[in-house]
Design an enzyme around this catalytic site. Structure first.
Site, mmCIF file in Angstrom:
data_model
loop_
_atom_site.group_PDB
_atom_site.id
_atom_site.type_symbol
_atom_site.label_atom_id
_atom_site.label_comp_id
_atom_site.label_asym_id
_atom_site.label_seq_id
_atom_site.Cartn_x
_atom_site.Cartn_y
_atom_site.Cartn_z
ATOM 1 N N LYS A 200 8.279 -3.085 0.286
ATOM 2 C CA LYS A 200 8.085 -1.717 0.258
ATOM 3 C C LYS A 200 8.896 -0.752 0.720
ATOM 4 O O LYS A 200 9.312 0.394 -0.062
ATOM 5 C CB LYS A 200 6.613 -1.163 0.829
ATOM 6 C CG LYS A 200 6.102 0.030 0.607
ATOM 7 C CD LYS A 200 5.576 0.645 -0.705
ATOM 8 C CE LYS A 200 5.542 1.923 -0.781
ATOM 9 N NZ LYS A 200 5.454 2.330 -2.270
ATOM 10 N N CYS A 254 6.716 9.628 0.067
ATOM 11 C CA CYS A 254 6.922 8.217 0.090
ATOM 12 C C CYS A 254 8.560 8.204 0.467
ATOM 13 O O CYS A 254 8.817 7.760 1.533
ATOM 14 C CB CYS A 254 6.425 7.544 -1.155
ATOM 15 S SG CYS A 254 4.750 7.166 -1.017
#
Ligand SMILES: NC(=O)c1ccc[n+]([C@@H]2O[C@H](COP(=O)([O-])OP(=O)(O)OC[C@H]3O[C@@H](n4cnc5c(N)ncnc54)[C@H](O)[C@@H]3O)[C@@H](O)[C@H]2O)c1
Length: 395
Positions: A200, A254
């Site tokens: 991720k 993010c």
């Protein structure tokens, strides 16, 4: 099953699982969130989510609580922000693990979905469970599975995207893979927890580094009197070159955050990733300076600032470089600002004006977001304006 943290990730996950026949206990520390969901309503903006939540709650397959409930599977989707010193704040992951530990029973599966530094599943979640007398990997299975959904398409992507699933040991991986295969149509790819955590962070760092390259090029081009858009278009004709687009900076919660999780673990090694963060964080200041230089040539400059959101065609202003730029222009009193954002009705700090008004009055047109609405502006409306187009929409 029990989903801990009912925000952009947890609530769609909980309601989707409920729609697939799971009996879901949602958990949130916010009493307002719990009350809203139990009325079949939602507290966030996401297409189709309200009808999913409504039918799950009215069908008694989803109920929200302030504390975790006994379940077979626990999914943790709480925030993992960075602190002002750019270090990860894992306090909410730790609190969630502490909250579920007393209700976890032998044979249960605990999955962390929050974007987390490498090692968090083992060093925070499994550690806390072990402190409560569990034997993670033996009587309780613990795994990590990152989320890659795109806001605006969350309910679709939760099902369609490939998922990377990694346990703290092979038995945990196996249990977690089975769980995701029950509702994911994409491929479920098995690995270990540390790799899944790093996947991720790598995805978002890859984007950040590549955007930083484009942003650096845009600054070099301005110095050289070269159009960065033409440069990239031509360079991308090379069969193995694919440069991304520059912009006013990098926003959202993010890409601008997650690379710091890699930097924090190994600052001496993550030099490129840190530099990319710094290049992207510096871009809004560079844009402000360009506006200042143009405005200095005018008496009483009027500046149309087109867009506030962190990317095109959304209403999400969080961590937006456009907001940072407009705030700086306001603080520096660079000129009269006419702020346009078709996706919001109002803003606490700026008056929002219609696009036509701003274009009619402005000397300088500063493009900050590539909204579809802006792309439709006829070129004649920009004639005789000083154009600072950070998104390259008016080439
Ligand atoms: N939003 C996205 O697009 C996205 C995409 C990929 C990954 N992620 C990651 O998913 C995680 C969750 O993000 P989000 O956007 O859903 O956050 P969010 O802020 O929308 O929601 C989190 C919810 O958790 C609740 N909460 C906080 N501490 C809690 C606790 N101890 N127990 C129970 N509830 C608690 C909050 O009240 C809030 O309602 C983060 O790690 C984020 O980085 C988010």
């Amino acid at each position: 099953m029990c989903v801990v943290g009912l925000g952009y990730i947890g609530l769609p996950t909980a309601s989707l699982l409920a729609s697939r026949g799971f009996s879901v206990a949602g958990v949130d520390t916010s009493a307002a969130v719990v009350a809203t969901i139990n009325q079949g309503r939602i507290h966030i903006v996401e297409p189709d989510l309200e009808s999913f939540v409504q039918s799950a709650v009215h069908g008694a397959r989803l109920r929200a609580h302030l504390t975790p409930q006994p379940s077979d599977v626990f999914v943790i989707a709480v925030p993992t922000p960075i602190r002002a010193d750019k270090k990860p704040d894992l306090s909410m992951v730790e609190a969630a693990a502490r909250a579920i530990a007393p209700v976890v029973r032998a044979g249960n599966l605990v999955i962390l979905e929050s974007t987390s530094p490498v090692g968090t599943t083992e060093e925070v979640v499994a550690r806390v469970l072990a402190e409560h007398g569990h034997k993670p990997g033996e009587d309780v299975f613990v795994a990590y599975c990152p989320e890659r959904v795109l806001p605006g398409r969350i309910l679709t992507e939760l099902v369609e995207n490939d998922r990377v699933v990694g346990g703290i040991n092979p038995a945990s991986t196996e249990r977690a893979v089975e769980f995701y295969q029950a509702f994911v149509r994409g491929e479920v790819l098995a690995t270990d927890a540390r790799t899944a955590e790093m996947v991720k962070l790598t995805e978002n760092s890859f984007r950040d580094v590549n955007i930083a390259f484009a942003n650096e090029l845009s600054m070099l081009c301005a110095r050289e009197g070269v159009s960065v858009w033409e440069l990239i278009r031509l360079a991308n004709r090379h069969p193995r070159v694919k440069i991304l687009n520059p912009g006013p900076g990098v926003g959202g919660h993010c890409i601008a955050v997650d690379p710091w999780f890699l930097v924090d673990r190994a600052p001496e090694l993550a030099r490129l990733i840190r530099t990319a963060r710094e290049v992207n964080d510096a871009k809004p200041h560079w844009v402000v300076q360009r506006v200042q230089q143009c405005a200095a040539k005018l008496r009483d400059p009027v500046i149309a600032c087109l867009g506030l959101s962190f990317k095109a065609d959304v209403d999400d202003l969080r961590e937006s470089p456009a907001v940072e730029i407009v705030h700086a222009l306001q603080a520096l009193r660079v000129g009269r600002l006419l702020v346009v954002e078709p996706h919001v009705k109002s803003h606490p700090d700026f008056e929002i004006v219609p696009l036509e008004t701003a274009l009619a009055q402005a000397d300088i047109v500063l493009v900050l977001v590539d909204h579809k609405r802006f792309k439709r502006v006829p070129r004649e409306a920009l004639q005789e304006k000083i154009l600072i187009d950070t998104r390259g929409i008016y080439l």
